[in-house]
Design an enzyme around this catalytic site. Structure first.
Site, PDB file in Angstrom:
ATOM      1  CG  ASP A 176      -0.111  -0.340   2.505  1.00  0.00           C
ATOM      2  OD1 ASP A 176       1.114  -0.114   2.499  1.00  0.00           O
ATOM      3  OD2 ASP A 176      -0.708  -0.815   3.493  1.00  0.00           O
ATOM      4  CD  GLU A 194       0.788  -6.610   3.073  1.00  0.00           C
ATOM      5  OE1 GLU A 194       0.842  -5.389   2.881  1.00  0.00           O
ATOM      6  OE2 GLU A 194       1.573  -7.189   3.851  1.00  0.00           O
ATOM      7  CD  GLU A 204       0.600   4.155   4.800  1.00  0.00           C
ATOM      8  OE1 GLU A 204      -0.288   4.770   5.444  1.00  0.00           O
ATOM      9  OE2 GLU A 204       1.797   4.501   4.830  1.00  0.00           O
ATOM     10  CG  HIS A 214       7.211   3.878   9.919  1.00  0.00           C
ATOM     11  ND1 HIS A 214       6.371   4.106   8.856  1.00  0.00           N
ATOM     12  CD2 HIS A 214       7.116   2.554  10.181  1.00  0.00           C
ATOM     13  CE1 HIS A 214       5.807   2.968   8.482  1.00  0.00           C
ATOM     14  NE2 HIS A 214       6.233   2.007   9.279  1.00  0.00           N
ATOM     15  NE  ARG A 234       4.371   9.939   4.278  1.00  0.00           N
ATOM     16  CZ  ARG A 234       5.088  10.958   3.806  1.00  0.00           C
ATOM     17  NH1 ARG A 234       4.740  12.187   4.077  1.00  0.00           N
ATOM     18  NH2 ARG A 234       6.141  10.737   3.036  1.00  0.00           N
ATOM     19  CG  HIS A 250      11.389   5.476   9.472  1.00  0.00           C
ATOM     20  ND1 HIS A 250      11.644   6.514   8.604  1.00  0.00           N
ATOM     21  CD2 HIS A 250      10.698   4.554   8.754  1.00  0.00           C
ATOM     22  CE1 HIS A 250      11.131   6.222   7.407  1.00  0.00           C
ATOM     23  NE2 HIS A 250      10.550   5.034   7.479  1.00  0.00           N
TER      24      HIS A 250
END
Ligand code: UD1
Ligand code: UDP
Length: 385
Positions: free
Chosen positions: A102, A124, A138, A219, A221, A251
């Protein structure tokens, strides 16, 4: 095996660390099958973290777009991806395009292929949280790919059901297991055969001997800003316990680094380290008592190793770990994170109820199923004609 007279050209596109981890078993299976001629194109949406995986998996991409920019924006990245991936498709003229998951790379790869009417295979497929802002972006990326894909490789029956609810043709969905379990089995085997591949953690293991180790990654967003600050605050409170040590591969996103460096520097029992390559991360998973994470892939790997995983998210598109009892959603409220960690540290029963090995995400043979299904797609005829 000898190559078929006219093998199908599969353009396999990826750009980030998790896509690379989840696709290297598929690339290996395609390479081993004479019916296919895989061509690997990396966008390099990630750079160093992607290169770590390419190195251990022994993949040299045919195309490397080197697109990562510091602190890249979603629109700038997406625009570059669509244009550059389209150019590769025009040059290669693949029979099919394969994307995973994604990310921006996966979504843009699917879209560029669609613009050329090239069939897209989605590894996936069917993960859904039901909330377009968790995880962001995502959830929408994978819905876009789902509306374009020709074959949907769903890791579990839960993800298959999500696709069927969206009226995807059942005949185009194949439940395969998640390829991350193939990757994990492979890397654990490599470490067993060659422990030096993960010996870079020897110093930390010695420094924290006798401590109860908690592994952390973060990590997302949607957690930038307040969410990350709350996570850092929780880590500070957990680290106040002298019996605990925290290993945190940070990250490289500057939004993550700025918060964590500011809040956690100088704590004796917190090791903030560079991202680990896959063998070292697999070793870290086996060293920890608990994982605290907002990662998707870590939610899938931890149950396979029987490690309780506390997920710093409000929702998850991977409910299988929660249903199996190895994962728990704890959000990003610092008080909640601290109390959930302390509960596991201080109550043996609570810990043992979570610390059981399960494989709800796959059996380690997903890549073979994907390649077999792709083979059937060409109907037993000479592929590529
Ligand atoms: C991306 C994916 C996310 C996935 C995550 C896995 C999108 C929109 N996001 O998020 O779905 O969960 O990867 O880690 O596709 N950086 C480096 N070196 C690297 C990698 C990143 O310095 O090797 C820094 C750069 O400043 C880069 C920034 O991190 O601009 C953000 O990278 P990006 O791929 O846009 O976002 P991630 O948060 O990594
Ligand atoms: N991982 C790794 N090194 C690290 C942290 C994670 O190799 O320092 C691996 C981990 O085993 C998993 C994948 O990276 O397979 C998860 O990637 P990430 O959390 O960046 O992305 P997500 O899965 O959330 O998309």
């Amino acid at each position: 095996m000898t190559q078929a007279a006219n093998p199908a050209k599969i353009l396999v596109i990826f750009g980030t660390r998790p896509e690379a981890i989840k696709l290297f078993p598929v690339v290996a299976a395609l390479k081993a099958d004479p019916r296919f001629a895989p061509v690997v194109c990396v966008s390099a949406q990630h750079r160093s973290m992607l290169d770590q995986v390419l190195a251990i998996a022994g993949i040299t991409p045919e195309h490397d777009l080197d697109l990562m920019r510091p602190n890249q924006t979603l629109d700038g990245l997406t625009a570059a991806l669509i244009t550059e991936l389209g150019c590769v498709m025009d040059a290669e003229q693949p029979d099919r395009v394969m994307v995973q998951g994604d990310t921006a790379t996966a979504m843009a790869g699917a879209l560029a292929a669609y613009y050329r009417k090239i069939p897209v295979d989605h590894v996936e497929a069917g993960l859904r949280s039901g909330n377009i802002y968790h995880p962001w972006p995502e959830e929408v990326n994978r819905k876009i790919i789902g509306s374009i894909a020709s074959l949907h490789f769903a890791p579990t029956s839960t993800s298959e059901a999500a696709l069927l609810r969206e009226n995807v043709d059942a005949a185009r969905v194949k439940v395969t297991g998640n390829t991350v379990i193939d990757a994990l089995h492979w890397v654990l085997g490599r470490i067993e055969a060659e422990p030096a591949l993960a010996s870079g953690l020897d110093d930390l293991a010695a420094r924290f001997a006798g401590k109860r180790i908690i592994g952390v990654t973060s990590h997302r967003r949607e957690n930038f800003g307040g969410g990350l600050e709350a996570i850092a605050d929780a880590i500070r409170q957990i680290a106040a316990r002298p019996d605990v040590a925290i290993i945190f591969p940070v990250h490289p996103n500057p939004n993550v680094r700025a918060v964590m460096d500011g809040a956690l520097a100088g704590l004796d029992n917190v090791a903030m380290i560079e991202p680990l390559d896959y063998p070292h991360f697999a070793r870290l998973l086996s060293m920890v008592e608990i994982m605290l994470t907002d990662s998707g892939g870590v939610q899938e790997e931890a149950p396979a190793l029987g490690k309780p995983v506390l997920v710093m998210r409000e929702t998850t598109e991977r409910p299988e770990g929660v249903e199996a009892g190895t994962a728990r959603l704890v959000g990003t409220d610092s008080a909640r994170i601290v109390s959930e960690i302390f509960n596991l540290l201080d109550h043996k029963d609570a810990y043992e109820a979570m610390a059981r090995a399960h494989n709800p995400f796959g059996d380690g043979h997903a890549a073979c199923r994907i390649v077999e299904t792709l083979g059937q797609e060409f109907g037993g005829h000479e592929i590529g004609q």
